[in-house]
Design a protein around this motif. Sequence first.
Motif, PDB file in Angstrom:
ATOM      1  N   ARG A 159     -21.052 -18.867  18.020  1.00  0.00           N
ATOM      2  CA  ARG A 159     -20.372 -19.192  16.768  1.00  0.00           C
ATOM      3  C   ARG A 159     -19.346 -18.141  16.353  1.00  0.00           C
ATOM      4  N   HIS A 160     -19.635 -16.904  16.589  1.00  0.00           N
ATOM      5  CA  HIS A 160     -18.752 -15.799  16.233  1.00  0.00           C
ATOM      6  C   HIS A 160     -18.511 -15.719  14.728  1.00  0.00           C
ATOM      7  N   ASP A 161     -19.487 -16.144  13.946  1.00  0.00           N
ATOM      8  CA  ASP A 161     -19.378 -16.027  12.497  1.00  0.00           C
ATOM      9  C   ASP A 161     -19.691 -14.593  12.102  1.00  0.00           C
ATOM     10  N   VAL A 162     -18.680 -13.868  11.717  1.00  0.00           N
ATOM     11  CA  VAL A 162     -18.869 -12.500  11.264  1.00  0.00           C
ATOM     12  C   VAL A 162     -18.448 -12.462   9.798  1.00  0.00           C
ATOM     13  N   PRO A 163     -19.420 -12.305   8.922  1.00  0.00           N
ATOM     14  CA  PRO A 163     -19.063 -12.310   7.504  1.00  0.00           C
ATOM     15  C   PRO A 163     -18.256 -11.076   7.120  1.00  0.00           C
TER      16      PRO A 163
END
Length: 64
Positions: A53-57
């Motif tokens: 996903r590569h979701d980096v907040p």
Amino acid sequence: MIRCRLRKKRLAEALFERNAAGGRAAWEDHMTGCPRCASEFEELTRTLGIMNRHDVPDPGPAYW
């Protein structure tokens, strides 16, 4: 049991869809008949999906 061990050696190939044509058919046959391996493969597939996903907040201004 031996079939399961042999199939687990091909797990990464199956996850990344790099099985040879004949190998893929044998893999799918095994997954149909072995709920334990099918469950493990499904779990690893979900894990890989989460990792991709590569979701980096954004940590916000306090971080910087």
